[in-house]
Design an enzyme around this catalytic site. Structure first.
Site, PDB file in Angstrom:
ATOM      1  N   ASP A  85     -29.596  39.703 -11.514  1.00 46.37           N
ATOM      2  CA  ASP A  85     -29.861  38.430 -10.851  1.00 46.37           C
ATOM      3  C   ASP A  85     -30.594  38.737  -9.548  1.00 46.37           C
ATOM      4  O   ASP A  85     -29.980  39.154  -8.561  1.00 46.37           O
ATOM      5  CB  ASP A  85     -28.560  37.684 -10.570  1.00 46.37           C
ATOM      6  CG  ASP A  85     -27.871  37.158 -11.831  1.00 46.37           C
ATOM      7  OD1 ASP A  85     -28.090  37.740 -12.917  1.00 46.37           O
ATOM      8  OD2 ASP A  85     -27.120  36.175 -11.725  1.00 46.37           O
ATOM      9  N   LYS A 120     -32.580  30.674 -12.194  1.00 41.16           N
ATOM     10  CA  LYS A 120     -31.269  30.383 -11.635  1.00 41.16           C
ATOM     11  C   LYS A 120     -31.440  29.592 -10.351  1.00 41.16           C
ATOM     12  O   LYS A 120     -32.327  29.890  -9.542  1.00 41.16           O
ATOM     13  CB  LYS A 120     -30.525  31.701 -11.384  1.00 41.16           C
ATOM     14  CG  LYS A 120     -29.151  31.585 -10.756  1.00 41.16           C
ATOM     15  CD  LYS A 120     -28.531  32.981 -10.621  1.00 41.16           C
ATOM     16  CE  LYS A 120     -27.243  32.959  -9.816  1.00 41.16           C
ATOM     17  NZ  LYS A 120     -26.650  34.313  -9.671  1.00 41.16           N
ATOM     18  N   LYS A 130     -29.644  28.861 -15.264  1.00 44.61           N
ATOM     19  CA  LYS A 130     -28.313  29.127 -14.725  1.00 44.61           C
ATOM     20  C   LYS A 130     -28.112  28.372 -13.416  1.00 44.61           C
ATOM     21  O   LYS A 130     -28.605  28.797 -12.378  1.00 44.61           O
ATOM     22  CB  LYS A 130     -28.105  30.628 -14.499  1.00 44.61           C
ATOM     23  CG  LYS A 130     -26.722  30.981 -13.910  1.00 44.61           C
ATOM     24  CD  LYS A 130     -26.576  32.484 -13.722  1.00 44.61           C
ATOM     25  CE  LYS A 130     -25.284  32.836 -13.009  1.00 44.61           C
ATOM     26  NZ  LYS A 130     -25.127  34.309 -12.820  1.00 44.61           N
TER      27      LYS A 130
END
Length: 327
Positions: A159, A227, A263
């Site tokens: 991430d 995300k 996400k």
């Protein structure tokens, strides 16, 4: 995704000038319309008979997260145990999608998951935040080393955070090149790669137009997921922003055939809110996205509420929202 596909989408070489022209040429977001669509979706939900399935789906989509400076190996081991067996009183409860930790704790998470780790044939991934998370204020050399170390330690997902300063200054090519470089650092010696989630930090992007531009830029650069947030900036995930990002991955798939996940992370704490996200996913991108390979919740406390609602539903004393039926 190859850069050849990105060149095809942009219609020219991937230079700073051409990327800037493409990004700034995207249609503007109807902010009022987006907010209204999100509000309408928030009033819809699922059939009463499908409540348990919805709660189980939420559990299976959670990246169970601890990202605190005070994190210890013991805390990560406890988190891994909860990921494997979320509800010790109910072995039918699904496992979560992943455990998300800082890079230096990846070996602890991998060891604690054991045979349940995706790298050992299990179903639970280890996600590591990288690239000088959460600020992203570091040299590219440091960011790439951060990524490579986490991958070498066994991380299945990376991430990363984009350079919001560069993005807001209009240096889109710089942001693009950095994502491409991090994507390459996700490669393992055997030719496989950790999945790359690109954190936009939407709370710092200020406008829906910027969220759309950053989402497209990340897709062009090869993101496996986009995300919303680090969870360290307010606002974090919101339903309108997630809806917008889902529209981008839907349109990206229609244009290229490539599947990119979404996400939302930060601030999603109740099963009631999570169900609203499920409905938004199904109604926007399609039910295909209700899969850990294409949708995750970044959360730490959400799981506790979902487990409570599952238990209440099992005993006939459910206290969740009054759902509106959707056929």
């Amino acid at each position: 995704m190859t850069l050849d596909l990105a060149r095809t989408v942009v219609g020219s070489e991937l230079t700073e000038r051409n990327l800037r022209g493409f990004v700034l040429g995207l249609p503007g977001v109807d902010a009022v319309g987006l907010d209204q669509r999100a509000a309408a979706l928030a009033t819809r939900s699922i059939k009463t008979s499908s409540k348990k399935q919805a709660l189980d789906t939420i559990v299976s989509l959670i990246d169970l997260t601890t990202l605190e400076g005070a994190d210890t190996p013991g805390k990560v081991r406890s988190l891994a145990a909860k990921a494997v067996l979320p509800d010790p009183s109910d072995p039918t409860c699904p496992q979560v999608a992943a455990v998300c930790v800082y890079g230096d704790l990846v070996p602890v998470a991998v060891e604690a998951l054991g045979a349940h780790h995706a790298g050992s044939g299990g179903s639970i991934s280890v996600a590591a935040v990288a690239t000088a998370f959460p600020s992203g204020r570091a040299s590219l050399r440091v960011k790439l080393a951060d990524t490579a170390d986490a991958v070498a330690a066994g991380a299945d997902d990376i991430d990363m955070v984009i350079d919001r300063g560069a993005f807001l200054a209009g240096r889109y090519g710089e942001v693009f090149d950095e994502i491409v470089a991090v994507k390459e650092a996700c490669r393992r010696p055997d030719g496989t790669s950790a999945h790359l989630k690109v954190i936009l930090e939407t709370g710092e992007l200020a406008t829906y137009d910027n969220v759309r531009r950053a989402s497209w830029l990340a897709n062009l650069a090869g993101a496996d997921f986009i995300k919303t947030s680090t969870g360290k900036v307010s606002p974090a995930a919101t339903l309108p922003v997630t809806l917008l990002m889902l529209e981008v991955v839907r349109d990206w798939h229609r244009l290229t055939g490539e599947l990119v996940g979404v996400k939302p992370a930060g601030g999603i704490r109740s099963s009631k809110d999570a169900v609203r996200y499920l409905v938004t996913v199904a109604e926007t991108a399609g039910e295909r996205w209700l899969d850990p390979r294409l949708f995750r919740f970044g959360a730490s406390s959400l799981l506790n509420d979902v487990l409570l609602q599952r238990q209440k539903l099992a005993t006939g004393h459910y206290s969740g929202p009054d759902y509106v039926t959707i056929d």
